[in-house]
Design a protein around this motif. Structure first.
Motif, PDB file in Angstrom:
ATOM      1  N   SER A   1       6.088   7.658   5.259  1.00 44.85           N
ATOM      2  CA  SER A   1       7.256   8.197   5.805  1.00 44.85           C
ATOM      3  C   SER A   1       8.177   7.129   5.284  1.00 44.85           C
ATOM      4  O   SER A   1       8.107   5.730   5.124  1.00 44.85           O
ATOM      5  N   ILE A   2       9.586   7.414   5.183  1.00 49.76           N
ATOM      6  CA  ILE A   2      10.730   6.356   4.714  1.00 49.76           C
ATOM      7  C   ILE A   2      11.730   6.762   5.893  1.00 49.76           C
ATOM      8  O   ILE A   2      12.244   7.711   6.232  1.00 49.76           O
ATOM      9  N   GLU A   3      12.043   5.624   6.566  1.00 45.10           N
ATOM     10  CA  GLU A   3      13.222   5.626   7.410  1.00 45.10           C
ATOM     11  C   GLU A   3      14.295   4.612   7.356  1.00 45.10           C
ATOM     12  O   GLU A   3      14.012   3.394   6.480  1.00 45.10           O
ATOM     13  N   LEU A   4      15.353   4.627   7.586  1.00 48.45           N
ATOM     14  CA  LEU A   4      16.610   3.859   7.577  1.00 48.45           C
ATOM     15  C   LEU A   4      16.558   2.735   8.507  1.00 48.45           C
ATOM     16  O   LEU A   4      15.928   2.965   9.488  1.00 48.45           O
ATOM     17  N   SER A   5      16.790   1.673   8.053  1.00 47.53           N
ATOM     18  CA  SER A   5      16.628   0.376   9.000  1.00 47.53           C
ATOM     19  C   SER A   5      17.889  -0.342   8.977  1.00 47.53           C
ATOM     20  O   SER A   5      19.181   0.001   8.561  1.00 47.53           O
ATOM     21  N   ASP A   6      17.986  -1.577   9.350  1.00 43.27           N
ATOM     22  CA  ASP A   6      18.982  -2.546   9.400  1.00 43.27           C
ATOM     23  C   ASP A   6      18.561  -3.948   8.933  1.00 43.27           C
ATOM     24  O   ASP A   6      17.445  -4.442   8.955  1.00 43.27           O
ATOM     25  N   GLY A   7      19.226  -4.869   8.895  1.00 42.35           N
ATOM     26  CA  GLY A   7      19.163  -6.290   8.575  1.00 42.35           C
ATOM     27  C   GLY A   7      18.329  -7.158   9.591  1.00 42.35           C
ATOM     28  O   GLY A   7      17.540  -7.802   9.152  1.00 42.35           O
ATOM     29  N   ALA A   8      18.256  -6.640  10.940  1.00 43.79           N
ATOM     30  CA  ALA A   8      17.766  -7.543  12.010  1.00 43.79           C
ATOM     31  C   ALA A   8      16.178  -7.028  11.827  1.00 43.79           C
ATOM     32  O   ALA A   8      15.254  -7.836  11.965  1.00 43.79           O
ATOM     33  N   GLU A   9      15.804  -5.809  11.630  1.00 43.82           N
ATOM     34  CA  GLU A   9      14.333  -5.201  11.325  1.00 43.82           C
ATOM     35  C   GLU A   9      13.722  -6.106  10.093  1.00 43.82           C
ATOM     36  O   GLU A   9      12.765  -6.427   9.973  1.00 43.82           O
ATOM     37  N   ILE A  10      14.557  -5.919   8.984  1.00 45.98           N
ATOM     38  CA  ILE A  10      14.266  -6.530   7.870  1.00 45.98           C
ATOM     39  C   ILE A  10      13.921  -8.062   7.950  1.00 45.98           C
ATOM     40  O   ILE A  10      12.913  -8.422   7.206  1.00 45.98           O
TER      41      ILE A  10
END
Length: 414
Positions: free
Chosen positions: A160-169
């Motif tokens: 699966s692909i899900e949108l994320s944010d800088g904090a998770e990266i």
């Protein structure tokens, strides 16, 4: 005119940064806030200035780097960066003087190599550096790529692909990056400050524009890749979208993740062009498309340069797919790593040491840097006259031994 070469003090960093910007033809304006933000990035003992009557006229910095090599190991590198000489002080041997001191110190520390990204090609060969990894950027015309327009952005492999944010990266990125470096040579490590800068924290050299982030997870939930990308907002006169998605960072530690992330990017609504960012020259992207001609090369150039400082560490620190022996006669004008070496390699390991045996190949230390990560062909270098074949067939034997199955890739400019 006497020039003084020494590490800069904390109070001199602002002047050093102004000289750096001037050297790269950027506005030489530095604020106190910028100095404060950038100071933690620097080891001042390895941040050198060249001073002319108290004024900084040249800049040079190095830092310790872990550089991945063939087979998943790593080499300790003296990473050279932010090298400038002011226009009135060029052609006076300023860089030669600073470089000689830095390489000697790196040799004394026991660093295996020195590394850098060359702003200009002709400069660094004379110091024993050779281009060891190249980079390519593609522009994909999504409308011609032949992908099924009905498919979604989700992979068809159960992942699966899900949108994320800088904090998770910042949390998941380092491990994905480490896993990727174990399967690709030429990848420098990223420290905490590097991850922060790439996700919008800390000092930014230019105004920060928040990208989109997407993360790939395998069917069992394992995070195996992510992409950071930006998109413009363009429409033609017929009210049709003609947007370009530009990749800032795409790191994948498995082929499935890499395929899924490229397909995701090429399935974005309103996006008609995908710019790949700087990739390895053998990236899967063009051949992933039903019509590879839809991916046009827009840039191809040298990227990572390597200067071998310890021959044994470099040749013993990688893996080999076959067995063989070579005796190399290495010329090094700086006297740091020259001599005759015998390499005995096999899939079980390698040994490299000085020898008095007759040499199979003779080459400059810069050419060994070019060969160090398994990218270049010894046969091609011999045809160019940059490697001398002293034993018949030695160039072919060296290619079989030294070439890597995937070309090295340096994803970061440092």
């Amino acid at each position: 005119m006497s020039l003084e070469v020494r590490p800069v003090g904390e109070s001199e960093l602002g002047d050093w940064l102004r000289a750096l910007k001037a050297g790269f033809l950027r506005p030489p304006v530095v604020t106190d806030e910028e100095v404060e933000q950038r100071l933690p990035q620097f080891d001042l003992s390895r941040t050198f200035g060249v001073f002319d009557r108290g004024r900084v006229v040249a800049t040079f910095r190095s830092f310790t780097q872990d550089l991945s090599t063939v087979g998943g190991g790593s080499l300790v590198a003296d990473a050279v960066s932010q090298v400038t000489v002011s226009p009135p002080h060029r052609r006076r041997g300023v860089l030669s003087r600073v470089m000689a001191g830095d390489l000697a110190a790196a040799k004394e520390r026991g660093d295996a190599v020195a590394s850098l990204i060359a702003a200009e090609y002709p400069i660094y060969g004379r110091y024993g550096f050779g281009p060891a990894a190249w980079t390519t950027e593609w522009s994909v015309d999504v409308t011609r790529a032949g992908l099924d327009p009905r498919r979604t952005g989700q992979p068809d492999d159960g992942g699966s692909i899900e949108l994320s944010d800088g904090a998770e990266i910042r949390k998941i990125g380092p491990e994905v990056h480490r896993r990727m470096a174990r399967v690709r040579a030429g990848v420098p490590n990223r420290d905490t400050q590097g991850w922060e800068r790439s996700t919008g924290l800390g000092f930014q050299g230019e105004p920060w524009i928040e990208p989109f982030y997407a993360v790939y997870r395998s069917a069992d939930g394992d995070v195996q890749g992510y992409v950071a990308y930006r998109s413009d907002d363009k429409w033609d006169d017929g009210k049709q979208p003609i947007n370009t998605a530009t990749v800032r960072d795409l790191i994948a530690c498995t082929p499935a993740a890499e395929r899924a992330l490229w397909r995701y990017l090429c399935s974005l609504d309103w996006v008609t062009t995908v710019r790949s960012g700087l990739r390895g020259p053998d990236d899967v992207l063009p051949l992933l498309l039903p019509d590879p001609r839809a991916a046009r090369v827009v840039s191809h150039a040298d990227m990572l340069w390597v200067r071998v400082l310890d021959v044994a560490k470099v040749l013993q620190g990688r893996t080999y797919a076959s067995s063989g022996s070579l005796v190399l006669e290495l010329r090094d004008a700086a006297g740091l790593a020259g001599g005759r070496y015998r390499l005995d390699a096999s899939p079980e390991g390698a040994e490299c040491s000085r020898t008095t045996e007759s040499a199979d190949l003779a080459l400059d230390i810069a050419e060994l840097g070019t060969l160090s990560l398994g990218d270049e062909s010894v046969v091609r270098l011999a045809e160019l006259g940059r490697v001398e074949e002293l034993t018949a067939g030695a160039a072919v034997r060296a290619d079989v031994l030294l070439r890597a199955p995937r070309r090295p890739w340096c994803p970061d400019i440092f």
